[in-house]
Design an enzyme around this catalytic site. Sequence first.
Site, short mmCIF file in Angstrom:
data_model
loop_
_atom_site.label_atom_id
_atom_site.label_comp_id
_atom_site.label_asym_id
_atom_site.label_seq_id
_atom_site.Cartn_x
_atom_site.Cartn_y
_atom_site.Cartn_z
N LYS A 491 12.46 1.13 16.22
CA LYS A 491 13.48 0.11 15.99
C LYS A 491 12.82 -1.24 15.71
O LYS A 491 11.61 -1.42 15.93
CB LYS A 491 14.42 0.01 17.19
N TYR A 715 4.03 -33.04 11.37
CA TYR A 715 5.33 -33.68 11.60
C TYR A 715 5.36 -34.40 12.95
O TYR A 715 4.82 -33.91 13.94
CB TYR A 715 6.45 -32.64 11.58
#
Length: 820
Positions: A491, A715
Amino acid sequence: MELTSADIAKITGSKLSGPGDLFVSDLLTDSRQISPSDESAFIAIVGKNHDGHQYIGSLYRKGVKVFIVSRLPENYNEYPDAAFIITGDTVKALQALASVKREAFKSTVIAVTGSAGKTIVKEWLADILGQATQVVRSPKSYNSQIGVPLSVWKLEDKFKYGIFEAGISFPGEMEKLQKVINPDIGIITNIGDAHSENFTDNRSKAREKLKLFKNASTIIFCRDHPIIRDLIVKDKVLKAKKQADWSLADPGSAIFIRKITQKGEKTGLEVVFRGETINLEIPFTDRASIENAITVASACLVIGLTRNLIAKGLSQLSPVAMRMELKSGINNCQLIEDYYNSDPGSLMMALEYLKTRSSKSSTLILSDFVQSGRKENELYSEVAGQLEKTGIDRFIGIGPALNRNSALFTQNSRFFLSTEEFIRDFNIQEFRNEIILLKGARIFELEKIGRLLENQVHTTVLEISLDAISYNINEIRQHLNPGTRIMAMVKAFAYGAGPAEIAGLMEYHRVSYLGVAYSDEGAELRNAGVTMPVMVMNPDPSSAELMIKYNLEPEIYSFSSLEEFAGAASRNGLYQYPVHLKIDTGMHRLGFLPGEIDELASRIKDIDCLKVTSVFSHLAGSEDPAFDNFTHKQARVFIESVSKIRAAAGYSFLRHLLNTSGILRFPEYQFDMVRPGIGIYGAGVHNGIDLKPVSRFKTRISQVKTIPAGDPVGYGCADIAETVRIIAILPVGYADGLDRRTGNRNGSLWIKGKKVPLVGNICMDMCMADITGTDASEGDEAEIFGQNISINEVAEQCATIPYEILTSIPGRVKRVFFRE
């Protein structure tokens, strides 16, 4: 050599059941790597985790009629025209057959052993000898008790040299390989710590390896390795042989390396041999490559190759690619790159691997064999026969020799004189929905074609080792009771690894079930050709028709989900469609509560369109001893629930409870099946088992720049230093799965042999690292996690678990699957 089934029984001292006049020219031990042949014999080898006898039926249907077995199959009467050769030890039988083949070979056999460099020395020596004559070599690193006899079986009279490598892990193994190879010339590279766990020390390991040269006339070794030198000169058998020793320090050695000079990316060697000074050059500067090249040069001198041929061969040496890579290609193609070596033997292995990977149409792009030493017509007739035998749909030949022999190939073939000509003529629309094998000599640079065919050019990749996954599955199996099945969890994009490729590997390892989270994940597996049973663990009520269409088996976790799917099954006229019941024993996610079991049992017995294939639950804290009492309580609730459902249903079904941690800590609750997840992928902390990391997340430096003291990076101007620093900018960010929490020196990358801190905030598509004090430059590789920085370490830095790190890597990051 062609033997009959009766001959094989006589050679191996075995009992023959069936016809004795079936001819055998090829031996098989791997059911995946087979092209149907009436003259193949399958050797059913029984190992810790595999039993070759399980594949007899499928191989018989493919045309195999001779089987070397340790027991007859239960349905023996279903193979009326097959010959079964029954022996006590099938590996011993394989070695006996190879020994007969070796005895019949009258030309020179060379054996290479040692702790490191065996494969490289074998490959380089075969490349150089192949320029002068016909050579057969062991494919890849086929150096084991099984690989060696399979390699030796390839000996034929047309070859002037056979070159085989031999590796051991336990005392006593080399004597068996000696009988198979029985070399005329022996080469030992070195002795180190590799595979030392079963030997008292390196001296005992070297002594065991030297048993390979019992009957050899010549031994080639480095005199500068004291253990090897002392064992040879003090052994009454070995010291009597011709010793072709080389040294960097002893002028009295047979081959003396008087001077080594670095010339940029090349190394010059001044070699003294029999009083003659020979100047050679190799395209490497690292110590390991220099030593391997000297060993190869020594062997060439002893064999008697011309000085010009040795010099030319050494100057053209290329790095040996030690693995086969499987990548996503353009237009829904898959791409296999195999640049390991280029000869008909390795081609056949690659073709067989190709045919096991996908049901798509197949294309082979192959270059000339430049060092075969064989007549062109004979060589390429053999290649054309291999293509026909393996059912390759399209062939593209690159090189002048293939062009000259184009008439040997089928109509669906194209030929180009060079890689450059192919690139000029390349049309992206001609490659669609197929699997493509790129195989060729290094000088043709087929990697240029590989770059055209790759789906993505993003330099950030997630490498997945299929060998490590195989190893982990086998390690987990060693902790299981006989007969316990495995449901492999694939999965969440197979924990980030890519479900279709992993599923194919699970199918080979005879895993009983695959587990996915959602029905669309299961549909993807079916569209990729996966046929094994798949359970959907979180099925959406609206997806019932999709599951039925793709033969997916749902988890039933509530009365509403039971009614929804029973209704869909009934509308489709289905009878006893397989479903899996989930019991909530304490995890309190999906599942029937203990108080609902009586009603569930009552309803199940009256629904004919469904059949319970398994009943299962999920442990909440199997990894933590603090929750052991709760785990035992969950198991008791599960056992009670299963008992009620089984009594009502009137038939048996599979029971499963354990994840990876549960398998290791609660073996009493294995029941009929287990569900390993993260353990298959080598992540997480699992005491008591040796699991290998499967994934390596890496990128490359885009730019390097010097930042003045006081200037910020990234940033928010979050990272400012008081000193000048050198930073690397790399094309990986949080949109690629690099967690923002690793920024501002909380996490690291591995660049040029050391950890370097991530500086500034992690950007969407980029990050920055402080590489001050390294010699890193643009294009250098950077590891995010893998061999040097573990995924567990990254998870700790991010205050999360490895599951989240793996599953956060999106599909835009290219997955590269490889085998060693």
